[in-house]
Write an enzyme that holds these catalytic residues in place. Structure first.
Site, PDB file in Angstrom:
ATOM      1  N   LYS A   1       1.422  -6.056   7.255  1.00  0.00           N
ATOM      2  CA  LYS A   1       2.650  -6.490   6.606  1.00  0.00           C
ATOM      3  C   LYS A   1       3.868  -5.726   7.125  1.00  0.00           C
ATOM      4  O   LYS A   1       4.859  -6.325   7.463  1.00  0.00           O
ATOM      5  CB  LYS A   1       2.550  -6.314   5.089  1.00  0.00           C
ATOM      6  CG  LYS A   1       1.898  -7.486   4.379  1.00  0.00           C
ATOM      7  CD  LYS A   1       0.496  -7.271   3.972  1.00  0.00           C
ATOM      8  CE  LYS A   1      -0.179  -8.536   3.505  1.00  0.00           C
ATOM      9  NZ  LYS A   1      -1.296  -8.287   2.628  1.00  0.00           N
TER      10      LYS A   1
ATOM     11  N   TRP B   1      -4.483  -9.163  -5.915  1.00  0.00           N
ATOM     12  CA  TRP B   1      -5.043  -8.021  -5.183  1.00  0.00           C
ATOM     13  C   TRP B   1      -5.537  -6.950  -6.145  1.00  0.00           C
ATOM     14  O   TRP B   1      -6.586  -6.340  -5.937  1.00  0.00           O
ATOM     15  CB  TRP B   1      -4.034  -7.449  -4.197  1.00  0.00           C
ATOM     16  CG  TRP B   1      -3.641  -8.425  -3.140  1.00  0.00           C
ATOM     17  CD1 TRP B   1      -2.389  -8.913  -2.890  1.00  0.00           C
ATOM     18  CD2 TRP B   1      -4.508  -9.078  -2.197  1.00  0.00           C
ATOM     19  NE1 TRP B   1      -2.437  -9.809  -1.861  1.00  0.00           N
ATOM     20  CE2 TRP B   1      -3.705  -9.934  -1.404  1.00  0.00           C
ATOM     21  CE3 TRP B   1      -5.884  -9.024  -1.933  1.00  0.00           C
ATOM     22  CZ2 TRP B   1      -4.234 -10.721  -0.386  1.00  0.00           C
ATOM     23  CZ3 TRP B   1      -6.409  -9.811  -0.914  1.00  0.00           C
ATOM     24  CH2 TRP B   1      -5.596 -10.638  -0.163  1.00  0.00           C
TER      25      TRP B   1
ATOM     26  N   ASP C   1      -2.292   0.885  -3.784  1.00  0.00           N
ATOM     27  CA  ASP C   1      -2.331  -0.084  -2.694  1.00  0.00           C
ATOM     28  C   ASP C   1      -0.873  -0.362  -2.320  1.00  0.00           C
ATOM     29  O   ASP C   1      -0.127  -0.946  -3.101  1.00  0.00           O
ATOM     30  CB  ASP C   1      -3.034  -1.361  -3.182  1.00  0.00           C
ATOM     31  CG  ASP C   1      -3.048  -2.471  -2.133  1.00  0.00           C
ATOM     32  OD1 ASP C   1      -2.433  -2.307  -1.068  1.00  0.00           O
ATOM     33  OD2 ASP C   1      -3.683  -3.515  -2.407  1.00  0.00           O
TER      34      ASP C   1
HETATM   35  C1  LIG Z   1      -2.425  -8.381   1.978  1.00  0.00           C
HETATM   36  C2  LIG Z   1      -2.779  -7.493   0.884  1.00  0.00           C
HETATM   37  C3  LIG Z   1      -4.104  -7.077   0.671  1.00  0.00           C
HETATM   38  C4  LIG Z   1      -5.241  -7.554   1.519  1.00  0.00           C
HETATM   39  O1  LIG Z   1      -5.211  -6.915   2.733  1.00  0.00           O
HETATM   40  P1  LIG Z   1      -6.366  -7.114   3.830  1.00  0.00           P
HETATM   41  O2  LIG Z   1      -5.937  -6.129   4.861  1.00  0.00           O
HETATM   42  O3  LIG Z   1      -6.295  -8.539   4.272  1.00  0.00           O
HETATM   43  O4  LIG Z   1      -7.665  -6.791   3.219  1.00  0.00           O
HETATM   44  C5  LIG Z   1      -4.358  -6.207  -0.361  1.00  0.00           C
HETATM   45  N1  LIG Z   1      -3.369  -5.761  -1.155  1.00  0.00           N
HETATM   46  C6  LIG Z   1      -2.090  -6.141  -0.977  1.00  0.00           C
HETATM   47  C7  LIG Z   1      -1.036  -5.611  -1.891  1.00  0.00           C
HETATM   48  C8  LIG Z   1      -1.766  -7.022   0.031  1.00  0.00           C
HETATM   49  O5  LIG Z   1      -0.490  -7.403   0.206  1.00  0.00           O
END
Ligand SMILES: *Cc1c(COP(=O)(O)O)cnc(C)c1O
Length: 359
Positions: free
Chosen positions: A195, A101, A171
């Site tokens: 999540k 990511w 993030d």
């Molecule tokens: C799942 C995830 C993403 C991607 O998220 P989307 O909403 O599918 O774009 C990005 N960063 C992290 C840390 C993730 O766990």
């Protein structure tokens, strides 16, 4: 069929109480005579839902008045572009590569300016968080980007880097609401909701006000934080039902005693699992002890064949989605807020049994 224990990395399990409350309110919400799914986003009923969701998030995370909370779409992946488009002035940004990511985020920012990779843990399959020192960062960078919890590899920052006056952007897709954080240390926190907050379709961005309103000219209207900040996340139709579930999840967290309490529970759950892994002759955790995630726990045996057998048999035992990400292999148990302690205990009991049967 009974509900299983779902260890999916995302979308992931939701608290049973939340699902049951949503079920009760599914057809008719309050005195509205309709489902939340059917409501205008401009209705007073929905306005109350989004306001309450924001108030709960502010309360749970201790978000100050100098931050906007935005309910967006496009996933965390859209934030990979939105962040540079809104924050670039010198068109310089520092990224720490701690997984897939983080790499994707850096690549996207590189389309609009100069990205410096200040550190990376790719040399050891992202199994640790690199040591960071203030001298590594670019003094006139527009921001520093980190991936707070690395969902695929199971690492997390247990302390934040000192980036001086440069805004820190994180993030937090897989760690938001799981542990106490000091929001004031960040310029931007963003998270895909699927999540730890809600079903898929919602992205939450917490943005310090002084970082809003200076987007690059090429920024699409929908990618400009100012658009959403000025319109209370209602420039266009927000993901109404997902915001409603997010509100229920926040109420559930508040009922448990807030982030302090859920953090204790998360530390307890992760502790049980890591203790077992550290003492097992068959299974082992893949991550450096000091950098271990509370949310995502990858583990392996030393045989591909046993890994595959474990994934298959655990599924038959009602322990779902334990297959590891293809880039790490082995297994991964995602134990987000909504995973009950009993789920983790059931997993450990199953691992003990599997170990005895496959000696
Ligand atoms: C799942 C995830 C993403 C991607 O998220 P989307 O909403 O599918 O774009 C990005 N960063 C992290 C840390 C993730 O766990």
């Amino acid at each position: 069929m009974e509900r299983v224990f779902n260890f999916s990395a995302g979308p992931s399990c939701l608290p049973l109480e939340v699902l049951e409350k949503a079920q009760k309110e599914l057809v008719v919400y309050g005195n509205s005579g309709m489902s939340v799914m059917e409501m205008s986003h401009r209705s007073s009923d929905f306005q109350a839902i989004i306001d309450e969701c924001e108030a709960l998030l502010r309360d749970l995370l201790g978000i100050g008045d100098n931050y906007k909370v935005m309910f967006l779409q496009g996933g965390a992946s859209s934030q990979f572009a939105m962040v540079p488009l809104n924050l670039y002035k010198n068109k310089k940004a520092d990224y720490v590569l701690t997984g897939v990511w983080a790499k994707k985020a850096a690549k996207e920012a590189g389309r609009y300016g100069d990205v410096k990779i200040v550190a990376s843990s790719e040399d050891r399959t992202f199994s640790y968080i690199p040591k960071l020192d203030k001298s590594m960062f670019t003094p006139d960078a527009d921001y520093v980007h980190i991936t707070h919890n690395n969902t695929i590899y199971g690492t997390r920052y247990t302390s934040l880097p000192d980036v001086g006056n440069v805004p820190l952007v994180a993030d937090m897709s897989s760690s938001i609401l799981s542990q106490e954080i000091d929001v004031n240390k960040f310029g931007i926190i963003y998270a895909g909701a699927q999540k730890n907050m809600a079903p898929a379709g919602l992205t939450v961005a917490i943005v310090r006000e002084d970082l809003i309103g200076n987007a690059l000219d090429i920024t699409p209207t929908m990618f400009n934080y100012a658009t959403h900040a000025e319109n209370g996340s209602m420039f266009n139709t927000p993901p109404t039902y997902t915001i409603y579930i997010c509100k229920l999840v926040c109420e559930w967290l508040k009922g448990l005693g807030g982030i302090k309490e859920i953090q204790k529970i998360n530390e307890y759950k992760a502790g049980l699992l890591y203790d077992f892994l550290d003492n097992s002759a068959m299974f082992k955790a893949t991550v450096a002890k000091e950098d271990r995630s509370l949310m995502n726990v990858p583990f392996v045996t030393d045989s591909e064949e046993l890994n595959a057998k474990f994934v298959k048999e655990s599924k038959e035992a009602g322990l779902m989605n334990l297959k590891g990400h293809r880039s790490v292999g082995g297994m991964r148990a995602s134990i987000y807020n909504a995973m009950p302690v009993e789920g983790v205990k059931a997993l450990i009991d199953f691992m003990k049994k599997f170990e005895t049967e496959n000696k």
